[in-house]
Every structure is written in structure tokens, then in C-alpha cells.
Motif scaffolding. Sequence first.
Motif, PDB file in Angstrom:
ATOM      1  N   ALA A 185       0.818  -1.214   0.000  1.00 44.70           N
ATOM      2  CA  ALA A 185       0.000   0.000   0.000  1.00 44.70           C
ATOM      3  C   ALA A 185       0.852   1.264   0.000  1.00 44.70           C
TER       4      ALA A 185
ATOM      5  N   ARG B 219       2.895   2.355   2.218  1.00 44.49           N
ATOM      6  CA  ARG B 219       2.819   3.037   3.511  1.00 44.49           C
ATOM      7  C   ARG B 219       4.098   2.780   4.299  1.00 44.49           C
TER       8      ARG B 219
ATOM      9  N   THR C 128      -7.433   4.584  -0.253  1.00 41.50           N
ATOM     10  CA  THR C 128      -6.669   3.929  -1.301  1.00 41.50           C
ATOM     11  C   THR C 128      -7.639   3.477  -2.387  1.00 41.50           C
TER      12      THR C 128
END
Length: 594
Positions: free
Chosen positions: A268, A270, A387
Motif C-alpha cells: 500500500a 505506507r 486507497t
Amino acid sequence: MRHVIALAALFSASLFAQEFRSTLAGLVTDPQGAAVAGAKVRLRETATNTGYEATSAVDGAFTLPFVPPGDYELSAEASGFKKYVQAGIRIGTNQRLSQNITLSLGAITESITVSADVSQLNTASASVGQVISTAQLDSMPMNGRTPLSLAQLAFGVVPASDPRFTRPFDNAGPSGFSMGGGQGQSNEILLDGAPDMTRNRRVAYNPPADSVAEVKVEVFQSDAAYGNTGGGTVNVVMKGGANDFHGSAYLFNQVSALKANQFFSNAASRERAVTRFNQYGLTASGPVFIPKLFNGKNKVFWYFAYEGIKQSEPEPTFSTVPTDAQRGGNLSQLLSVNSIYQVYDPLTGAREGARVRRQPFPNNVIPANRINPVARNILGLIPGPNTTGGADGINNYFNKAVRSDNFFSYLGRLDVNASDKHKFFFSYRINDRLEDRGRRFGTSVTGNLLSRVNNGATFDDVYTLSPSMLLNTRLNWTRFTEGSTRPHDGFDFTSLGFPQYMAAASARNVIPFIDFSNFSDIGESGGDRTPFDSFQIFTTLTKITGKHSIKTGIDIRQQRESSNAFGNSDSWQPMIQHLLNIFSCSSRKIWLSV
């Protein structure tokens, strides 16, 4: 409430039962091998000067029972013989040791010192066991520094739990093993010979590693007193104070900088979530000393230990949440993905034979006046997407959730050597764990606060009624309280539009549990609380007759469990029906079970 009372009468030729202390026995003879009767045999613990005495019988036999683990000096005196002294004797947990003494002719004012080792071969019992010594506890790696976890390395023991969860605040992991072919987690876990278990035989209290003297693992125990087990027995023996002041301090630290990022966090894009494991503590011990008032050297000793842990572990999660358009009733985007997302107006049903046909909402948009205000308010508790997710919005919210634990543990102990005939100790222990987990959105609308609090106390008394008769009495109490509360405990759900009477009838006010069939759920029940108390009265009377020991005693146990569960409203429904206030299933739960 559940009450369990166990009463056992014990008659055995073996000396110990649920015992962490040992026995040293042997024969006193002259240089020709003839028995020496009336010899005074004394065993002295070098750290506390605590003494244990016996007199050899007509056949030269002597027995020194109820000897705690430690380092000792053995001596013997008899008229017409030199004094016998043997230093450096190490006595472990629940052992039956043999040491014969050969006296040399001479004046009693003379002495002879020997250095032969005491035989560690157990010839008095068929029990099968293994001792994990202090040296091994200090040198062997332990995940989480939980001494009980080392029992899984003993012969005849098969681990049956996840090795990651053997931290001091874990209860199932350290005790999750089978012994001697028995079922997993069906063993007797003892602390200084007293029960240290929860209602389902998990370990209740894990002491700091620096406070443990030895761990005795017995796969098979032939003693009649060991009956409360479906497998084997593990006895964790604690340290006590001594004549010298001792102390230790430690810190073990794992930080985020040394950890790799989680796979899903990388996927993701992150950054790493906070990861840490900080374990710290201290121990201190010595004689009780009050200047000008009391000097407890050789008599009264204290011991204290503290341990704390702060852990944060990433648990990244993907969730599916409604978009802003979907919250307003506009689901047209879903229709472009697949026709199965067509929404039909439930108020337009027309019978066509055996079927009912409903009209679709134009452009797959629910009119604003048809959206239930309570449903709109509930959706306001859920964050929007952060997202892209799938074409239909699946997994459109990512949160680098963190599972955190805060834990502390205290242990205090007082040992009293009232005389060579009377010795006792009292210990109190407490630990407290609070786990914060499951916050899918990083807020209080989901998640759980798991609490585990353990308190326990042990009093153990050994009194020598005569040179050949001893009385041991032990009292033990353990309370293990486990429960769950919600991060949103105390939430005023009438602010969502629910009627006031529902809040008045609730044991706990929390966000109602809503199970969306195609989106991530929110809310939860009101939680629960289950305290479990275990009481024990254990007494043995031991009679020593020559080479034999006869023991009788009782083991009385009472167990009490109470359970409280706090309910709240819940519902199951697809998100569309939620907007239209059409429930597939709903219920109102308010209960209290005892």
C-alpha cells in the motif's frame, strides 16, 4: 458461580508431594563401615546460614527433609571422631539425594574437610523429571524471558503452542505443551509447590526470569499427591533473600529501526508502523535491617522484583468502506462494474404470478429523502476511502493498525528462619496486562481492550515437632480476572438517533454492533468480565523411621468462577438495506450471567 472442592488423603513411602524442597539422606559410619548412632548431622545453607539438623539412628541412617534449593555445607559430629565437613553441596528442586558420611577417629575439636559430590541419582522414587538450573536460566535464550517456556525443551515434553507468544503476559503460550503423551495444556503448573493456573489450566503468573531459582519438569510423578494433572507437572521455584544484599536491573529493547516493513504496508506504499518491545525490570533482596531496632541477619530476609513491558506490533489491515457518493445514496459507479449491483426500490413490488417484480432506482441512485437519518449518522462514524481498492471499491481503506500491550508485574517475599525447628515464608504477586487491538480505522469505533489481572499469595510453614516428625502447612490463593471492554465504552448511542429507553436498559453503552454483509463491520457487544479464584490448603505430616519416611496429608482445593457478559443491540444487513432502514436481522441483547 462454579465451586470445585478437592480433598485427598495421602499415604506414601516417598517424602514429597507438590513439593519444591528436597531430601538429603545417608548413613554415618566409622572407618571400618560400622554404623555410628547418635551422630549430630547438620546441613547449613551458605547464603542465609539456615540450618537443618538430624541425629543418626541405630543403623547410622539420617534424613534431612524439606531442604530448599541452594548451596549447602554438610557437617557431622560424634564423640571420639573428628568433625566431618563437606562444602559445595548443591541441592535442587524436589530431589531425593544420598550422601554417606565416613567419620575418622580423633578428637571432636579436629575436623576433616571433603569435597566429594553428592549423588544426584534418585533411587528412592520412580518419578521421571529434569531440573532446569539457575545457570541454564541465565545462559539459555528465552523469547520474552519467560522461564516456563524452557520446560518445552525437557525430555518427554512436546510444544503445542505458537512459539511467538511466550512473553510474560501470555498465559496459553508458555503452558501450551503436552507431557508424557498427555493432552496439551492439561498439566499441573506450580509456583513454589502451589497451583499457578487459570480455570482452563493456562499459567496464571509468569515471574521475572531473574527471580527464578529453578524449573523442575516431571513427566511422570509416582507420588500419590500428584493427581491433579492429565500429563505431567512443572514446578517453578522462586528465589528468596539472603544475608548479603543483592540486586539486578535489566533492559531489553527492540525498536522500529531494526524491523522490516510489513508486506501489506509495502503493497500500500505506507511507511512502517511503530514496532517496539521494551522489557525492563529490577530485583533486590537482603536481610531485614532497621538500624538500632532490628537486625534480621540469619533470621529474616526479604525479596522484591518488578518487571514492565511495553510492546507495539503492527497488524496492517484492509477494509471496505462506502465512498462519499455511496453514503449519499449514489451507487451508479457500481452499476458500471457489474449489473449485479443494480439497486431495486423495495416499495415498488408488483406480483407477476408467483414472483414479485420491483422497479430499479433510476441511475442506481437512492433519493435523499429515502435515506434513514440513523443510518446516515452511523455511516458518519466510518472514515472514507484512502486507497484505490478494486473496481467495485473492495479493500479501499488501509490502516497500519497497531496491536499494543502494556504489562507490569510485582513480586514480594519474606522468609523467616524462626529457629532450626521452625521456618516459614510468605509471598505476594500481582501482574496486570492491557492489550489494545483491532482498531481497523485507527479510532474507537472498532477494537477491543483485553485485560488480564492476576493476584496471588502463598504462605508455607515447616515445623519440626520432633527429630523424626515434621509438619508442613501451605496456604495458597490465586485470582485471575480476564475481561474485555470496548474503546467506545460509554458512547452515547442516542446521539445517532436511537431512542432513550434503549440506553436506559443497557448494561454498558457502546456503539451498536452492525454487521454489514459487504462492508467492514463496526461496533461490538458490551464486553465481559470473568474472575476466577483458586484456594488451597495443603498439609503433610512426615514421620522418619530409620531409612524410611512415612507421610500422610490432605490437599483441599476450592475453585470459584463468575462470568458477566454485557450485551448491546446488533444487526446484520447489506449497506443498501442499512440506508433504507430495512433490516435482514436485528436483535436487542441485554444479559447478565452468573
